[in-house]
Design an enzyme around this catalytic site. Structure first.
Site, PDB file in Angstrom:
ATOM      1  N   VAL A 130       0.851  -1.203   0.000  1.00 59.57           N
ATOM      2  CA  VAL A 130       0.000   0.000   0.000  1.00 59.57           C
ATOM      3  C   VAL A 130       0.886   1.251   0.000  1.00 59.57           C
ATOM      4  O   VAL A 130       1.664   1.471   0.923  1.00 59.57           O
ATOM      5  CB  VAL A 130      -0.930   0.037   1.239  1.00 59.57           C
ATOM      6  CG1 VAL A 130      -1.853   1.247   1.182  1.00 59.57           C
ATOM      7  CG2 VAL A 130      -1.720  -1.249   1.375  1.00 59.57           C
ATOM      8  N   GLU A 188       0.636   0.456 -17.360  1.00 59.54           N
ATOM      9  CA  GLU A 188       0.965  -0.780 -18.070  1.00 59.54           C
ATOM     10  C   GLU A 188       0.246  -0.826 -19.420  1.00 59.54           C
ATOM     11  O   GLU A 188      -0.680  -0.050 -19.659  1.00 59.54           O
ATOM     12  CB  GLU A 188       0.551  -1.969 -17.210  1.00 59.54           C
ATOM     13  CG  GLU A 188       1.374  -2.010 -15.948  1.00 59.54           C
ATOM     14  CD  GLU A 188       1.149  -3.260 -15.154  1.00 59.54           C
ATOM     15  OE1 GLU A 188       0.748  -4.274 -15.728  1.00 59.54           O
ATOM     16  OE2 GLU A 188       1.385  -3.198 -13.945  1.00 59.54           O
ATOM     17  N   LYS A 203      -5.723  -2.023  -2.313  1.00 59.35           N
ATOM     18  CA  LYS A 203      -4.950  -1.327  -1.277  1.00 59.35           C
ATOM     19  C   LYS A 203      -5.854  -0.833  -0.157  1.00 59.35           C
ATOM     20  O   LYS A 203      -5.514  -0.922   1.030  1.00 59.35           O
ATOM     21  CB  LYS A 203      -4.186  -0.153  -1.898  1.00 59.35           C
ATOM     22  CG  LYS A 203      -3.057  -0.582  -2.834  1.00 59.35           C
ATOM     23  CD  LYS A 203      -2.535   0.603  -3.640  1.00 59.35           C
ATOM     24  CE  LYS A 203      -1.347   0.231  -4.508  1.00 59.35           C
ATOM     25  NZ  LYS A 203      -0.983   1.278  -5.470  1.00 59.35           N
ATOM     26  N   GLY A 300       7.770   2.392  -8.121  1.00 62.75           N
ATOM     27  CA  GLY A 300       9.146   2.526  -8.610  1.00 62.75           C
ATOM     28  C   GLY A 300      10.046   1.515  -7.932  1.00 62.75           C
ATOM     29  O   GLY A 300       9.713   0.999  -6.858  1.00 62.75           O
TER      30      GLY A 300
HETATM   31  P1  NAP Z   1       7.079  -7.024 -12.817  1.00 64.20           P
HETATM   32  O1  NAP Z   1       8.027  -5.953 -13.176  1.00 64.20           O
HETATM   33  O2  NAP Z   1       6.119  -7.502 -13.817  1.00 64.20           O
HETATM   34  O3  NAP Z   1       7.961  -8.264 -12.311  1.00 64.20           O
HETATM   35  C1  NAP Z   1       7.416  -9.503 -11.982  1.00 64.20           C
HETATM   36  C2  NAP Z   1       8.540 -10.476 -11.762  1.00 64.20           C
HETATM   37  O4  NAP Z   1       7.991 -11.683 -11.270  1.00 64.20           O
HETATM   38  C3  NAP Z   1       9.329 -10.831 -13.037  1.00 64.20           C
HETATM   39  O5  NAP Z   1      10.695 -10.875 -12.760  1.00 64.20           O
HETATM   40  C4  NAP Z   1       8.813 -12.220 -13.396  1.00 64.20           C
HETATM   41  O6  NAP Z   1       9.786 -13.066 -13.969  1.00 64.20           O
HETATM   42  C5  NAP Z   1       8.464 -12.776 -12.031  1.00 64.20           C
HETATM   43  N1  NAP Z   1       7.414 -13.766 -12.130  1.00 64.20           N
HETATM   44  C6  NAP Z   1       6.137 -13.597 -12.507  1.00 64.20           C
HETATM   45  N2  NAP Z   1       5.483 -14.760 -12.511  1.00 64.20           N
HETATM   46  C7  NAP Z   1       6.380 -15.691 -12.122  1.00 64.20           C
HETATM   47  C8  NAP Z   1       6.322 -17.089 -11.948  1.00 64.20           C
HETATM   48  N3  NAP Z   1       5.219 -17.767 -12.202  1.00 64.20           N
HETATM   49  N4  NAP Z   1       7.438 -17.727 -11.525  1.00 64.20           N
HETATM   50  C9  NAP Z   1       8.569 -17.053 -11.303  1.00 64.20           C
HETATM   51  N5  NAP Z   1       8.692 -15.728 -11.461  1.00 64.20           N
HETATM   52  C10 NAP Z   1       7.605 -15.060 -11.872  1.00 64.20           C
HETATM   53  O7  NAP Z   1       6.226  -6.619 -11.537  1.00 64.20           O
HETATM   54  P2  NAP Z   1       6.527  -5.456 -10.470  1.00 64.20           P
HETATM   55  O8  NAP Z   1       6.097  -4.148 -11.043  1.00 64.20           O
HETATM   56  O9  NAP Z   1       7.887  -5.582  -9.934  1.00 64.20           O
HETATM   57  O10 NAP Z   1       5.427  -5.787  -9.338  1.00 64.20           O
HETATM   58  C11 NAP Z   1       5.561  -6.900  -8.499  1.00 64.20           C
HETATM   59  C12 NAP Z   1       4.551  -6.789  -7.364  1.00 64.20           C
HETATM   60  O11 NAP Z   1       4.793  -5.615  -6.618  1.00 64.20           O
HETATM   61  C13 NAP Z   1       3.092  -6.700  -7.823  1.00 64.20           C
HETATM   62  O12 NAP Z   1       2.284  -7.349  -6.876  1.00 64.20           O
HETATM   63  C14 NAP Z   1       2.821  -5.203  -7.784  1.00 64.20           C
HETATM   64  O13 NAP Z   1       1.457  -4.896  -7.595  1.00 64.20           O
HETATM   65  C15 NAP Z   1       3.622  -4.813  -6.576  1.00 64.20           C
HETATM   66  N6  NAP Z   1       4.029  -3.408  -6.536  1.00 64.20           N
HETATM   67  C16 NAP Z   1       4.644  -2.883  -7.619  1.00 64.20           C
HETATM   68  C17 NAP Z   1       5.096  -1.571  -7.564  1.00 64.20           C
HETATM   69  C18 NAP Z   1       5.823  -0.968  -8.726  1.00 64.20           C
HETATM   70  O14 NAP Z   1       6.253   0.173  -8.635  1.00 64.20           O
HETATM   71  N7  NAP Z   1       6.022  -1.677  -9.824  1.00 64.20           N
HETATM   72  C19 NAP Z   1       4.879  -0.816  -6.406  1.00 64.20           C
HETATM   73  C20 NAP Z   1       4.241  -1.398  -5.304  1.00 64.20           C
HETATM   74  C21 NAP Z   1       3.824  -2.701  -5.382  1.00 64.20           C
HETATM   75  P3  NAP Z   1      10.368 -12.824 -15.445  1.00 64.20           P
HETATM   76  O15 NAP Z   1      11.169 -11.568 -15.316  1.00 64.20           O
HETATM   77  O16 NAP Z   1      11.222 -14.010 -15.743  1.00 64.20           O
HETATM   78  O17 NAP Z   1       9.189 -12.670 -16.338  1.00 64.20           O
HETATM   79  N1  HSE Z   2       0.282   0.506 -10.403  1.00 67.97           N
HETATM   80  C1  HSE Z   2       0.507   1.032  -9.094  1.00 67.97           C
HETATM   81  C2  HSE Z   2       0.297   2.551  -9.121  1.00 67.97           C
HETATM   82  C3  HSE Z   2       1.910   0.678  -8.652  1.00 67.97           C
HETATM   83  O1  HSE Z   2       0.141   3.141 -10.190  1.00 67.97           O
HETATM   84  O2  HSE Z   2       0.256   3.158  -8.048  1.00 67.97           O
HETATM   85  C4  HSE Z   2       2.070   0.747  -7.185  1.00 67.97           C
HETATM   86  O3  HSE Z   2       1.282  -0.138  -6.487  1.00 67.97           O
END
Ligand code: NAP
Ligand code: HSE
Length: 422
Positions: A130, A188, A203, A300
């Site tokens: 969150v 995305e 959240k 980020g």
């Molecule tokens: P992302 O960039 O899409 O990365 C996902 C990662 O997980 C990739 O490395 C992928 O592997 C791996 N993965 C996915 N499915 C898998 C599986 N079945 N087995 C093994 N590895 C697997 O996602 P992200 O943005 O980092 O977000 C991850 C989580 O954090 C989500 O729940 C999101 O809501 C949360 N979050 C994200 C942010 C943000 O700023 N992005 C902020 C807060 C919370 P590959 O690389 O090999 O495909």
């Molecule tokens: N997609 C989310 C946002 C990433 O835009 O805030 C962080 O959870």
């Protein structure tokens, strides 16, 4: 003291965790006495080049992590429900603490995760889930635990805040700004989760449960996104002294909890109106402290990793992990409000002939909705003019009934509403 952890996922957040530990690990060890070592990083594609991720510990086999007794904490940044849920339950049942950024998993399956954790005494941590780097989970569970929280209002989705800020500051349309947000990597390729309010709903389910001490289910939260907001809405709102934000609101009114995510008009002088771009902020109203606002980066790589790694360090420092009684079997549930009061901004496109306005105003009156202001503002489009009604505070159910009837009027098209918080 050396502590080995595993990281599930090496995308934005997972690679951020690796980078942060590489960059600040020595400092963390100096401050906390805990030297973090990444034992494994789980990915799908082990061949991918991943800057900042130690290639020698990359694996695509979760059983390697599960069977490694030296790994006490698993930090998940994969996202989605499966296989994250299976891995989380397996890790917790094996006594490994689970730290996650995955709001969808926690908000939907908290009971199962908590039960598995409680059985082995393992910890379940989710600060990053969150508002990313903003320590709002710690605030509501620790720092504010001498307060009764009356209400929370949050900008907890950075993508939508970026889009709305840009529409407001540059007068651009929704579609154009969404495309820019995608090019910049804020939104995305499939932006549905963010723009339709699902991400904020997940959240809010977590945050409101903690703030009000009762389980709030995802499906009990009223949800609307921003895809219907027009450049004209933003402009007219601004002319009236309001900004438009996608707010996540949790509010105790009597015995009922209002939980809703929807675009909201806020007076321009409200502190949340100055939260621009991809930033997040949570405004809290509590009985001892009064009002406060937490503000920072909600997404980020390094900002989110900051929250994940902080949870990892905490997990190693506490003698006993926190339990969440409101997700235990048989815990009392919260009474969620199905109706609430708000003022409304109703934007219609109407044929410019005598009597149309009076007809719409009569419908509002018949539904018990009192009008504060009516104005004809904005550009004429295909023979229709924009007519905006601003109502006094009224019941949501009454306003929705009136809107349904106004939508049936042949002279009126494109009715949109935005709730107004004053
Ligand atoms: P992302 O960039 O899409 O990365 C996902 C990662 O997980 C990739 O490395 C992928 O592997 C791996 N993965 C996915 N499915 C898998 C599986 N079945 N087995 C093994 N590895 C697997 O996602 P992200 O943005 O980092 O977000 C991850 C989580 O954090 C989500 O729940 C999101 O809501 C949360 N979050 C994200 C942010 C943000 O700023 N992005 C902020 C807060 C919370 P590959 O690389 O090999 O495909
Ligand atoms: N997609 C989310 C946002 C990433 O835009 O805030 C962080 O959870």
């Amino acid at each position: 003291m050396k502590k080995r952890i595993a990281v599930l996922g090496a995308g934005t957040v997972g690679s951020g965790v690796c980078k942060l530990i590489a960059e600040n690990g020595a400092y963390m060890a100096q401050q906390s006495g805990i030297e973090l070592e990444i034992a494994h990083v789980l990915v799908r594609d082990t061949k991918k080049n991943r800057p900042g991720v130690p290639q020698d510990v990359v694996t695509d086999d979760f059983s390697v992590i599960l069977n490694d007794d030296s790994v006490e904490v698993v930090a998940e940044a994969m996202g989605g429900i499966e296989p994250a849920k299976t891995y989380a339950l397996a890790a917790l049942r094996a006594g490994k603490t689970y730290v996650t950024a995955n709001k969808e998993l926690v908000s939907k399956y908290w009971e199962e995760l908590e039960q598995a954790a409680a059985q082995t005494g393992a910890g379940l941590y989710f600060e990053a889930a969150v508002a990313g780097a903003v320590p709002v989970i710690k605030a509501v569970t620790d720092s504010l635990n001498a307060n009764q929280i009356h209400g929370i209002k949050g900008i907890i989705n950075g993508t939508t805040n970026y889009i709305l800020s840009k529409m407001s500051n540059e007068g651009l349309g929704y579609d154009q700004v969404l495309r820019q947000a995608q090019e910049l990597g804020y939104a995305e390729a499939d932006p549905t989760n963010d723009v339709e309010g699902y991400d904020a709903q997940f959240k809010l389910a977590i945050l409101a449960s903690l703030a009000f001490g009762k389980r709030v289910k995802v499906e009990d939260i009223h949800r609307e996104g921003i895809s219907q907001i027009k450049a004209e809405d933003v402009k007219i709102a601004h002319d009236l002294g309001f900004g438009i934000k996608l707010l996540a609101i949790g509010k105790m009114v009597g015995d009922e909890l209002q939980v809703r995510v929807h675009p909201t008009m806020l007076p321009l002088e409200h502190p949340l109106c100055s939260v621009n771009g991809p930033f997040n902020a949570v405004f809290i109203d509590a009985n001892a402290l009064g009002e406060m606002m937490l503000y920072g980066r909600g997404a980020g790589d390094l900002p989110t990793a900051s929250a994940v790694v902080s949870d990892v360090l905490n997990a190693f420092q506490v003698s006993k992990h926190r339990r969440y009684p409101f997700v235990a079997p048989g815990a009392p549930t919260v009474q969620v409000a199905r109706d609430w009061e708000s003022a409304y901004f109703i934007h219609t496109m109407a044929v410019d002939t005598p009597g149309v306005l009076a007809k719409a105003a009569t419908i509002l009156a018949e539904c018990g909705v009192s009008i504060e202001a009516v104005m004809q503002k904005g550009e004429r489009e295909e023979g229709k003019v924009p007519v905006v009604f601003v109502t006094h505070r009224t019941h949501e159910s009454a306003c929705m009934k009136a809107i349904e009837r106004i939508k049936q009027m042949p002279e009126i098209s494109a009715v949109s509403i935005i709730r107004v918080e004053k």
